[in-house]
Design an enzyme around this catalytic site. Structure first.
Site, mmCIF file in Angstrom:
data_model
loop_
_atom_site.group_PDB
_atom_site.id
_atom_site.type_symbol
_atom_site.label_atom_id
_atom_site.label_comp_id
_atom_site.label_asym_id
_atom_site.label_seq_id
_atom_site.Cartn_x
_atom_site.Cartn_y
_atom_site.Cartn_z
ATOM 1 N N LYS A 92 0.842 -1.209 0.000
ATOM 2 C CA LYS A 92 0.000 0.000 0.000
ATOM 3 C C LYS A 92 0.872 1.252 0.000
ATOM 4 O O LYS A 92 0.634 2.191 -0.757
ATOM 5 C CB LYS A 92 -0.901 -0.010 1.247
ATOM 6 C CG LYS A 92 -1.558 1.324 1.540
ATOM 7 C CD LYS A 92 -2.446 1.264 2.749
ATOM 8 C CE LYS A 92 -1.834 1.743 4.031
ATOM 9 N NZ LYS A 92 -1.653 3.176 4.200
ATOM 10 N N ASN A 93 1.892 1.254 0.868
ATOM 11 C CA ASN A 93 2.676 2.475 1.039
ATOM 12 C C ASN A 93 3.620 2.763 -0.125
ATOM 13 O O ASN A 93 4.261 3.812 -0.156
ATOM 14 C CB ASN A 93 3.451 2.437 2.361
ATOM 15 C CG ASN A 93 2.511 2.570 3.556
ATOM 16 O OD1 ASN A 93 1.319 2.811 3.382
ATOM 17 N ND2 ASN A 93 3.040 2.410 4.756
ATOM 18 N N CYS A 111 -5.813 7.805 9.401
ATOM 19 C CA CYS A 111 -5.984 7.268 10.748
ATOM 20 C C CYS A 111 -5.705 8.340 11.789
ATOM 21 O O CYS A 111 -4.820 9.166 11.609
ATOM 22 C CB CYS A 111 -5.006 6.124 10.979
ATOM 23 S SG CYS A 111 -5.430 4.605 10.162
ATOM 24 N N ARG A 140 -1.233 15.011 13.056
ATOM 25 C CA ARG A 140 -0.331 14.615 11.966
ATOM 26 C C ARG A 140 -0.106 15.841 11.090
ATOM 27 O O ARG A 140 -0.720 16.006 10.037
ATOM 28 C CB ARG A 140 -0.929 13.441 11.179
ATOM 29 C CG ARG A 140 -1.020 12.193 12.038
ATOM 30 C CD ARG A 140 -1.618 11.016 11.291
ATOM 31 N NE ARG A 140 -0.674 10.341 10.440
ATOM 32 C CZ ARG A 140 -0.964 9.228 9.761
ATOM 33 N NH1 ARG A 140 -2.156 8.698 9.850
ATOM 34 N NH2 ARG A 140 -0.057 8.662 8.994
ATOM 35 N N ASP A 164 4.236 0.746 11.969
ATOM 36 C CA ASP A 164 3.044 0.048 11.468
ATOM 37 C C ASP A 164 2.952 -1.391 11.974
ATOM 38 O O ASP A 164 1.904 -2.024 11.883
ATOM 39 C CB ASP A 164 3.042 0.033 9.931
ATOM 40 C CG ASP A 164 2.692 1.395 9.358
ATOM 41 O OD1 ASP A 164 2.392 2.307 10.138
ATOM 42 O OD2 ASP A 164 2.720 1.539 8.125
ATOM 43 N N ARG A 179 -8.830 -0.613 4.305
ATOM 44 C CA ARG A 179 -8.008 0.463 3.722
ATOM 45 C C ARG A 179 -6.621 -0.052 3.370
ATOM 46 O O ARG A 179 -5.973 0.486 2.471
ATOM 47 C CB ARG A 179 -7.849 1.617 4.728
ATOM 48 C CG ARG A 179 -9.093 2.473 4.902
ATOM 49 C CD ARG A 179 -8.779 3.689 5.749
ATOM 50 N NE ARG A 179 -7.442 4.140 5.444
ATOM 51 C CZ ARG A 179 -6.545 4.537 6.343
ATOM 52 N NH1 ARG A 179 -6.868 4.575 7.603
ATOM 53 N NH2 ARG A 179 -5.352 4.927 5.977
#
Ligand code: UD1
Length: 418
Positions: A22-23, A115, A120, A306, A398
C-alpha cells in the site's frame, strides 16, 4: 457496517501470497501525474488505492483495472484542485501536492485525512514546497499553492525523515529547474520503489548509502512507464504475527526478508523458526512463545511503527513482559483498550506500553481503532478462547486486500458479516 466474527484456537497452516505494498502504490499513483501513460502491476485492491484513483480521476486521468494492474492515462490532467471530501479519504492524499504543483504549476488542496494517530501535521511538506519556490497561502481550509514560472531545484534538510515529505519533495524535484538534494530523507523500501518508478518514467534520481537523495531535474518525462510495486512488508509482518499467536506454520510467498531485517529477529527471539528464501518467508510457531524484551519504533531500518500493534497482540499472549516504546506517532496505542477487553494485561504511559503476557485472551465485542490497530485486534482474536466480534473493519480494508480470505486460506475461522 461490516464486521468480522473470529473464532480463536485454530492453527494457521498453508501458504498465501503477499500483495503489493500500500505504502508504495499510493505515492506511485500520485507520482504518475507526471507521466502520461503508466501501467502499474501488483497494485493492491484496497479502499485507499481506490481513494487515490478517485483523486486521479478528478484531476482528469482515465484508468482501467485488470486484476492487480492499473492502467493509467494521465494525458488529460485538467484540474489542479483536490476537494476536501477526496483529500479526507486518507493521509497519503497530501503526496499529490508535489505532483500536481509540478504538472499544473499550482494546486489548490485541503488538509488530508487518515488514521487518527495523534496530530499529523504537514509542516515539513509545506516547507519543502516553499524551498522549490512555491508560495502557499491558507484560505478557508484550502492551501493555495502557486508557482511563478517553474519549480526550482533546491537543498532540503528534513528535520525528521518523514516518509510523506520525502516523497513529496522527490516528486516535485523530478521536473524542477536544476538539481535537488534531500538530506535526512526517509529510507523506507517504499521510497526506493518510488525512485525506481520515477526513474522508469525518465527521472534522474540517485540515492547514496547514507540515504541522501540527489535529483537532477529533467525537462520532460518519457511519457510511458511500466512498474511492479514491491511486496507489502507490513502485510507480511501481520501474517507472521498470526502464525506466532496460533502456533502455526505458514509460507508467505513474495514476502521480502531484506525489508524486514529489524522484524524477523524479534520472531526468532520469541522462539519461532523463520527461514527466508527467494520464494518468500516461512515461519513455524512455538508452543512456548517468549515475550520480546524491547520494541522501539524508529524510522527505517528500525522497527516500523506500522508493525507495533500486531506485534503487541503476539506479546500479549507470550511468556514474560515486553516494553514497547512508540517513537513515531503520539497516539498509536488506541488498540490497547480493545486488547484489554479481551483479557490482555497492558499498561501505557505516554510513548511506553508494558505488556505482561497472559496464557490466553478471551473473545469480546471489539472495534477497529485504526488500520494496523484493527489488524492487531484480529490477530489477538485468533488466539482468544471463544468468539470475537470485530466491528468497523473498513479501517482494515483500507490497507489489507482480502484479509479475511487470506486468514481463511490458512485454515483460520473468520467470517465477514454486514
Ligand atoms: C507513512 C506511512 C505510514 C507509516 C509512517 C511512518 C504511507 C502511505 N504511510 O506515513 O503507514 O506509519 O509513514 O513510517 O506511506 N510529521 C510532522 N510533520 C510533517 C510530516 C510528518 O510532524 O510535515 C510527523 C508525523 O506526525 C509523525 C512523523 O512525522 O509523527 C512521521 O510521519 P511520516 O513519516 O510523515 O508518516 P506518513 O508519511 O504520514
Amino acid at each position: 457496517m461490516s464486521k468480522y466474527i473470529i473464532e480463536g484456537g485454530k492453527k494457521a497452516q498453508g501458504e498465501i501470497v503477499i500483495n503489493g505494498a500500500k505504502n508504495s502504490a499510493l505515492p506511485i499513483l500520485s507520482a504518475s501525474v507526471l507521466c502520461n501513460k503508466c501501467v502499474i502491476h501488483n497494485c493492491p485492491g484496497l479502499t485507499d488505492v481506490k481513494a487515490a484513483l478517485n483523486i486521479l480521476e478528478h484531476l482528469g486521468s482515465k484508468y482501467k483495472i485488470e486484476g492487480n494492474t492499473v492502467i493509467l492515462d494521465n494525458s488529460n490532467i485538467v484540474n489542479n484542485n483536490i476537494p476536501d471530501d477526496l483529500m479526507r479519504e486518507m493521509r497519503s492524499s497530501i503526496v499529490f501536492m508535489g505532483a500536481v504543483i509540478s504538472r499544473c504549476k499550482g494546486a489548490e488542496i485541503s488538509y488530508p485525512g487518515g488514521c487518527e494517530l495523534g496530530p499529523r501535521p504537514i509542516d515539513m511538506h509545506i516547507s519543502a514546497m516553499k524551498k522549490f519556490g512555491v508560495s502557499i497561502e491558507e484560505k478557508g481550509g484550502y492551501l493555495e499553492c502557486k508557482v511563478k514560472d517553474k519549480l526550482k531545484g533546491c537543498v532540503i534538510n528534513l528535520p525528521f525523515p518523514s516518509v510523506g515529505a520525502t516523497e513529496n519533495a522527490m516528486i516535485a524535484a523530478v521536473n524542477a529547474d536544476g538539481n535537488t538534494t534531500i538530506y535526512n530523507s526517509a529510507r523506507e523500501p517504499e521510497i526506493l520503489d518510488l525512485a525506481d518508478f520515477l526513474n522508469k518514467c525518465g527521472a534522474e534520481i540517485s540515492i547514496d548509502k547514507t540515504g541522501t537523495i540527489y535529483i537532477e531535474g529533467v525537462k520532460k518525462l518519457c511519457g510511458e512507464a511500466e512498474h511492479t510495486v514491491i511486496s507489502d512488508r507490513v502485510e507480511a509482518a501481520t501474517f507472521l504475527c498470526a502464525a506466532a499467536v496460533t502456533k502455526g506454520e505458514i509460507m508467505l510467498k513474495k514476502a521480502r526478508a531484506e525489508h524486514l531485517t529489524s522484524v524477523l529477529p524479534i520472531f526468532e527471539e520469541m522462539g519461532c523458526f523463520v527461514k527466508s528464501s527467494s520464494e518468500g518467508i516461512y515461519i513455524k510457531g512455538t508452543e512456548n512463545l517468549k515475550a520480546p524484551k524491547l520494541i522501539r519504533t524508529m524510522p527505517y531500518p528500525g522497527f516500523p511503527t506500522d508493525m507495533q500493534s500486531p506485534l503487541m497482540s503476539a506479546a500479549a499472549v507470550s511468556d514474560g513482559t515486553s516494553v514497547f516504546v512508540e517513537n513515531i506517532f503520539e497516539s498509536r496505542y488506541k488498540h490497547v483498550a480493545e486488547l484489554t477487553r479481551m483479557g490482555a494485561n497492558i499498561k501505557t504511559e505516554g510513548k511506553v506500553a508494558i505488556v505482561t503476557g497472559v496464557p490466553h485472551l478471551h473473545g469480546a465485542v471489539t472495534r477497529c481503532t485504526d488500520l494496523r490497530g484493527g489488524a492487531a485486534i484480529c490477530i489477538a482474536a485468533l488466539n482468544a478462547e471463544g468468539i470475537t466480534q470485530v466491528n468497523e473493519i473498513s479501517h482494515i480494508e483500507r490497507g489489507y486486500e482480502n484479509f479475511d480470505g487470506k486468514l481463511k486460506a490458512l485454515g483460520l475461522e473468520i467470517k465477514r458479516e454486514r
